[in-house]
Design a protein around this motif. Structure first.
Motif, PDB file in Angstrom:
ATOM      1  N   ARG A  79       3.341   6.449  -2.502  1.00  0.00           N
ATOM      2  CA  ARG A  79       4.591   7.220  -2.430  1.00  0.00           C
ATOM      3  C   ARG A  79       4.474   8.616  -3.014  1.00  0.00           C
ATOM      4  NH1 ARG A  79       9.014   3.186  -4.792  1.00  0.00           N
ATOM      5  NH2 ARG A  79       7.350   3.026  -6.317  1.00  0.00           N
ATOM      6  N   ARG A  80       3.878   8.733  -4.175  1.00  0.00           N
ATOM      7  CA  ARG A  80       3.771  10.040  -4.831  1.00  0.00           C
ATOM      8  C   ARG A  80       2.981  11.015  -3.957  1.00  0.00           C
ATOM      9  NH1 ARG A  80       2.084  10.219 -11.035  1.00  0.00           N
ATOM     10  NH2 ARG A  80       4.015   9.041 -11.082  1.00  0.00           N
ATOM     11  N   ALA A  81       1.857  10.570  -3.452  1.00  0.00           N
ATOM     12  CA  ALA A  81       1.027  11.434  -2.607  1.00  0.00           C
ATOM     13  C   ALA A  81       1.742  11.796  -1.310  1.00  0.00           C
ATOM     14  CB  ALA A  81      -0.306  10.746  -2.304  1.00  0.00           C
ATOM     15  N   ILE A  82       2.458  10.846  -0.727  1.00  0.00           N
ATOM     16  CA  ILE A  82       3.201  11.114   0.508  1.00  0.00           C
ATOM     17  C   ILE A  82       4.304  12.136   0.240  1.00  0.00           C
ATOM     18  CG2 ILE A  82       4.778  10.104   2.203  1.00  0.00           C
ATOM     19  CD1 ILE A  82       3.069   7.500   1.941  1.00  0.00           C
ATOM     20  N   GLY A  83       5.016  11.979  -0.877  1.00  0.00           N
ATOM     21  CA  GLY A  83       6.097  12.906  -1.211  1.00  0.00           C
ATOM     22  C   GLY A  83       5.606  14.315  -1.472  1.00  0.00           C
ATOM     23  N   VAL A  84       4.532  14.457  -2.230  1.00  0.00           N
ATOM     24  CA  VAL A  84       3.985  15.781  -2.512  1.00  0.00           C
ATOM     25  C   VAL A  84       3.438  16.399  -1.224  1.00  0.00           C
ATOM     26  CG1 VAL A  84       2.212  17.058  -3.802  1.00  0.00           C
ATOM     27  CG2 VAL A  84       3.561  15.286  -4.946  1.00  0.00           C
ATOM     28  N   SER A  85       2.826  15.583  -0.383  1.00  0.00           N
ATOM     29  CA  SER A  85       2.339  16.079   0.911  1.00  0.00           C
ATOM     30  C   SER A  85       3.492  16.565   1.777  1.00  0.00           C
ATOM     31  CB  SER A  85       1.568  14.986   1.649  1.00  0.00           C
ATOM     32  OG  SER A  85       0.422  14.620   0.930  1.00  0.00           O
ATOM     33  N   ALA A  86       4.605  15.831   1.778  1.00  0.00           N
ATOM     34  CA  ALA A  86       5.781  16.259   2.542  1.00  0.00           C
ATOM     35  C   ALA A  86       6.265  17.621   2.064  1.00  0.00           C
ATOM     36  CB  ALA A  86       6.894  15.225   2.420  1.00  0.00           C
ATOM     37  N   PHE A  87       6.259  17.829   0.754  1.00  0.00           N
ATOM     38  CA  PHE A  87       6.653  19.126   0.194  1.00  0.00           C
ATOM     39  C   PHE A  87       5.720  20.228   0.699  1.00  0.00           C
ATOM     40  CE2 PHE A  87       5.498  22.176  -3.158  1.00  0.00           C
ATOM     41  CZ  PHE A  87       6.633  22.964  -3.129  1.00  0.00           C
ATOM     42  N   PHE A  88       4.409  20.015   0.622  1.00  0.00           N
ATOM     43  CA  PHE A  88       3.466  21.048   1.057  1.00  0.00           C
ATOM     44  C   PHE A  88       3.580  21.327   2.555  1.00  0.00           C
ATOM     45  CE2 PHE A  88       1.215  20.165  -2.984  1.00  0.00           C
ATOM     46  CZ  PHE A  88       1.243  21.458  -3.473  1.00  0.00           C
ATOM     47  N   PHE A  89       3.789  20.284   3.361  1.00  0.00           N
ATOM     48  CA  PHE A  89       3.974  20.515   4.792  1.00  0.00           C
ATOM     49  C   PHE A  89       5.273  21.283   5.059  1.00  0.00           C
ATOM     50  CE2 PHE A  89       0.859  17.021   5.439  1.00  0.00           C
ATOM     51  CZ  PHE A  89      -0.036  17.746   6.217  1.00  0.00           C
ATOM     52  N   ALA A  90       6.310  21.018   4.271  1.00  0.00           N
ATOM     53  CA  ALA A  90       7.567  21.752   4.430  1.00  0.00           C
ATOM     54  C   ALA A  90       7.370  23.226   4.093  1.00  0.00           C
ATOM     55  CB  ALA A  90       8.651  21.139   3.543  1.00  0.00           C
ATOM     56  N   VAL A  91       6.611  23.514   3.035  1.00  0.00           N
ATOM     57  CA  VAL A  91       6.334  24.906   2.661  1.00  0.00           C
ATOM     58  C   VAL A  91       5.541  25.598   3.768  1.00  0.00           C
ATOM     59  CG1 VAL A  91       5.064  26.376   1.037  1.00  0.00           C
ATOM     60  CG2 VAL A  91       6.511  24.528   0.177  1.00  0.00           C
ATOM     61  N   LEU A  92       4.552  24.918   4.314  1.00  0.00           N
ATOM     62  CA  LEU A  92       3.788  25.496   5.429  1.00  0.00           C
ATOM     63  C   LEU A  92       4.685  25.730   6.638  1.00  0.00           C
ATOM     64  CD1 LEU A  92       0.485  23.419   5.243  1.00  0.00           C
ATOM     65  CD2 LEU A  92       0.779  25.855   4.716  1.00  0.00           C
ATOM     66  N   HIS A  93       5.590  24.801   6.900  1.00  0.00           N
ATOM     67  CA  HIS A  93       6.536  24.936   8.012  1.00  0.00           C
ATOM     68  C   HIS A  93       7.409  26.181   7.818  1.00  0.00           C
ATOM     69  CE1 HIS A  93       9.572  23.959  10.990  1.00  0.00           C
ATOM     70  NE2 HIS A  93      10.497  23.917  10.039  1.00  0.00           N
ATOM     71  N   VAL A  94       7.934  26.371   6.616  1.00  0.00           N
ATOM     72  CA  VAL A  94       8.776  27.544   6.336  1.00  0.00           C
ATOM     73  C   VAL A  94       7.957  28.822   6.490  1.00  0.00           C
ATOM     74  CG1 VAL A  94      10.023  28.786   4.513  1.00  0.00           C
ATOM     75  CG2 VAL A  94      10.397  26.336   4.835  1.00  0.00           C
ATOM     76  N   ARG A  95       6.760  28.812   5.962  1.00  0.00           N
ATOM     77  CA  ARG A  95       5.908  29.994   6.048  1.00  0.00           C
ATOM     78  C   ARG A  95       5.645  30.373   7.511  1.00  0.00           C
ATOM     79  NH1 ARG A  95       2.791  33.398   7.701  1.00  0.00           N
ATOM     80  NH2 ARG A  95       1.196  34.422   6.555  1.00  0.00           N
ATOM     81  N   TYR A  96       5.312  29.390   8.313  1.00  0.00           N
ATOM     82  CA  TYR A  96       5.021  29.667   9.724  1.00  0.00           C
ATOM     83  C   TYR A  96       6.284  30.038  10.496  1.00  0.00           C
ATOM     84  CZ  TYR A  96       3.999  29.060  14.614  1.00  0.00           C
ATOM     85  OH  TYR A  96       3.905  29.271  15.959  1.00  0.00           O
ATOM     86  N   SER A  97       7.320  29.228  10.374  1.00  0.00           N
ATOM     87  CA  SER A  97       8.513  29.441  11.204  1.00  0.00           C
ATOM     88  C   SER A  97       9.287  30.693  10.804  1.00  0.00           C
ATOM     89  CB  SER A  97       9.425  28.220  11.163  1.00  0.00           C
ATOM     90  OG  SER A  97       9.921  28.012   9.851  1.00  0.00           O
ATOM     91  N   ARG A  98       9.430  30.948   9.526  1.00  0.00           N
ATOM     92  CA  ARG A  98      10.216  32.100   9.074  1.00  0.00           C
ATOM     93  C   ARG A  98       9.466  33.407   9.240  1.00  0.00           C
ATOM     94  NH1 ARG A  98      14.680  32.784   9.832  1.00  0.00           N
ATOM     95  NH2 ARG A  98      14.581  30.925  11.009  1.00  0.00           N
ATOM     96  N   PHE A  99       8.202  33.431   8.863  1.00  0.00           N
ATOM     97  CA  PHE A  99       7.497  34.710   8.793  1.00  0.00           C
ATOM     98  C   PHE A  99       6.665  34.999  10.026  1.00  0.00           C
ATOM     99  CE2 PHE A  99       8.382  33.540   4.393  1.00  0.00           C
ATOM    100  CZ  PHE A  99       9.123  34.651   4.028  1.00  0.00           C
ATOM    101  N   LYS A 124       0.827  -1.200   0.000  1.00  0.00           N
ATOM    102  CA  LYS A 124       0.000   0.000   0.000  1.00  0.00           C
ATOM    103  C   LYS A 124       0.868   1.260   0.000  1.00  0.00           C
ATOM    104  CE  LYS A 124      -3.982  -2.067   2.142  1.00  0.00           C
ATOM    105  NZ  LYS A 124      -4.963  -2.020   3.201  1.00  0.00           N
ATOM    106  N   PHE A 125       1.996   1.207   0.714  1.00  0.00           N
ATOM    107  CA  PHE A 125       2.860   2.387   0.782  1.00  0.00           C
ATOM    108  C   PHE A 125       3.483   2.689  -0.572  1.00  0.00           C
ATOM    109  CE2 PHE A 125       3.094   1.150   5.351  1.00  0.00           C
ATOM    110  CZ  PHE A 125       2.446   2.272   5.830  1.00  0.00           C
TER     111      PHE A 125
END
Length: 138
Positions: free
Chosen positions: A6-26, A1-2
């Motif tokens: 994989r594709r959805a998990i990877g793209v989700s990781a990218f979006f969570f990273a962008v949200l993390h940068v947005r919150y932590s930096r700004f 199942k994993f």
């Protein structure tokens, strides 16, 4: 199942990273200009996180079938294998920058290290099974 997710998990990781940068930096630190006022160790943690974000960005951009066709599979595969570099960068980014890691004996660092060991172990086991399967075909 994993494997199929994989594709959805990877793209989700990218979006969570962008949200993390947005919150932590700004929101928390007031923008990118504050990076240079951080201690050197923390700056290194930020650079590790930025490196991982660049890799995750490239992987998210090329996570579609048309991108695989354009890049050719061997190039696409090589690019997506940089996820291991991103994983190491993320691991050290979290341990350097994470507020939960100021006390290394707390429950969150413990769970983080256990999860990392399990993830690496599962991956090594998968490589072992793949190698064993390839040897049986010879």
């Amino acid at each position: 199942k994993f494997v199929h997710a994989r594709r959805a998990i990877g793209v989700s990781a990218f979006f969570f990273a962008v949200l993390h940068v947005r919150y932590s930096r700004f929101d928390s630190l007031g923008g990118f200009g504050t990076i240079f006022s951080l201690p050197i160790r923390s700056q290194f943690g930020v650079y590790l996180g930025a490196t991982a974000l660049v890799i995750l960005s490239l992987m998210a951009i090329t996570s579609f079938d048309k991108a695989v066709d354009r890049l050719t599979f061997p190039r696409w595969k090589r690019l997506h294998q940089t996820v291991y570099v991103a994983g190491v960068a993320i691991f050290f980014h979290a341990t350097i920058m994470g507020s939960h890691f100021s006390n290394k004996t707390g429950i969150i660092p413990f769970l983080y290290y256990v999860a990392t060991v399990l993830l690496v172990g599962i991956h090594i086991y998968g490589l072992y099974k793949k190698r064993k399967q390839m040897q049986s075909q010879i």
